[in-house]
Design a protein around this motif. Sequence first.
Motif, PDB file in Angstrom:
ATOM      1  N   LEU A 138       0.837  -1.198   0.000  1.00 30.58           N
ATOM      2  CA  LEU A 138       0.000   0.000   0.000  1.00 30.58           C
ATOM      3  C   LEU A 138       0.869   1.244   0.000  1.00 30.58           C
ATOM      4  N   HIS A 163       0.478   5.548   0.923  1.00 32.39           N
ATOM      5  CA  HIS A 163      -0.387   6.513   1.601  1.00 32.39           C
ATOM      6  C   HIS A 163      -0.573   7.729   0.702  1.00 32.39           C
ATOM      7  N   THR A 164      -1.760   7.854   0.150  1.00 34.69           N
ATOM      8  CA  THR A 164      -2.074   8.975  -0.739  1.00 34.69           C
ATOM      9  C   THR A 164      -2.878  10.023   0.017  1.00 34.69           C
ATOM     10  N   ASP A 189      -5.228   5.158   1.741  1.00 35.92           N
ATOM     11  CA  ASP A 189      -4.330   4.111   1.256  1.00 35.92           C
ATOM     12  C   ASP A 189      -4.807   3.567  -0.089  1.00 35.92           C
ATOM     13  N   ASN A 199      -0.079  -0.219  -4.114  1.00 32.12           N
ATOM     14  CA  ASN A 199       1.193   0.289  -4.620  1.00 32.12           C
ATOM     15  C   ASN A 199       1.525  -0.395  -5.942  1.00 32.12           C
TER      16      ASN A 199
END
Length: 464
Positions: free
Chosen positions: A430, A432-433, A437, A440
């Motif tokens: 994952l 973190h945006t 989440d 990736n």
Amino acid sequence: MTTITAGRAAAATAPGPGTRPVPVGRVYRFELVKLLAQWRTRGLLLACWIAPGLFTAAVAQQGTLPSDTLFGRWMHATGWAGPLVVLGFAGSWALPLLTSVVAGDVFAAEDRLGTWRHLLVTVRSPRRIFAAKALAAVTVIGLLVAGLAVSGTVGGLAAVGDRPLVGVDGHLLSASDAAGSVLLAWVCALAPTLALAALGLLGSVLLGRSPMGLLVPALAAVAMQLAQVLPLPVALRLALPGYAFVSWNGLFAAPARTGELLVAVTVGLLWAAAATAAAYRLFVRRDFTTGSEDGVGRRTLSHGVLPLAALLALTTGAIAAATPSTGSGITQEKVQREVATVFAHLYRLQTEQLHRPAVTEADLRATADCRRGDGQVDPEGPGNDWRCVVTWHLPGTDAPGTAVYQLDVASDGRLMADGDGPKEVNGYFLVHTPTGDAPNPLWQFDGQVGLLASPTGTTDSTKG
């Protein structure tokens, strides 16, 4: 005695004075109705037009994805991944079984029921009977393939939506481009399907009432799958009629890698024509006046196995002469180029997810250094002991970035990369945006090494 038997066969099939053979169109409609009236055919049609849609819709709602399948890891991201996952499964299992049930029994059923004489008296032409039965079988198989494609597409789009698709080389295809490539991939899969159907027709004619005719397409498909796992020479691998079930993934690269696909489709069509011709020759020469004549014997070798073995040898030689590729076709240079290309495309995707300043592949200048067995093994051929260090550069920074991947490269050129750090790049599934989440894209990814090489030594994936 031989003269009498031949005379009886001719009298049973030749039209009498003032009569004509029944037109192929009428016989074809009759045979098609016979196939569609069977409960197993109706069940297969129902399953093909419903099951893939339910499967893709259900998987899209699950927390786990079939990541070991090409495009399986993108089933949460776009509805266009669903029909491609279905195509991968169909090429391995569904289509060989479907062709076995339909084409592998279309002639043998008449032997079991003892209806050949009635059919010959009615139609008065073995040639037209063969054409009608072959066309009816191909029609039903076409309906089954169309059901798999349409159902998988509708299920995926209904569950996830019409969104862009990440290609096999990591670049992003628009929804319209993905739709066209998905359709073309299914169309290309018809070539090996027709080859399996033709083998089914040949087995049905050769083996007569024996149920072994049903197994010919399935056994041929299993043999080809086992062969694809082995480290075969490139020419022999592409000369197998089922390779188009694998090479369609080249349509989802930029530029499209069509070299292997065109060869595979051509080979599949050649096998379909050769097996159908062999089945036709055996059928029209058959003596239908005796119940014991159902096709087994020396003809299996002389009219069934030997022509196809000769075709395999000829196509292998032609492919070997047309391309300089040797060995497995998997080299260190090709693996490094593919890993660097996919990484650069997916790095841009991760950059967009994190709302960072946009970069291009040219800005990144990504390269990969790939070795096998910690440098103790020659860096070529398939294996799960590949290790790659990817290096890239960001604009405005002096220090390059690095990331490590463990690679599993299959014999057909498919590679699966598993991120091994650093954590903020590819070490966690994952990212973190700003909106929460998200998966990736650099954690794990797939790629496809082009096995063929052009005369100049560049791989097919770099053409265009």
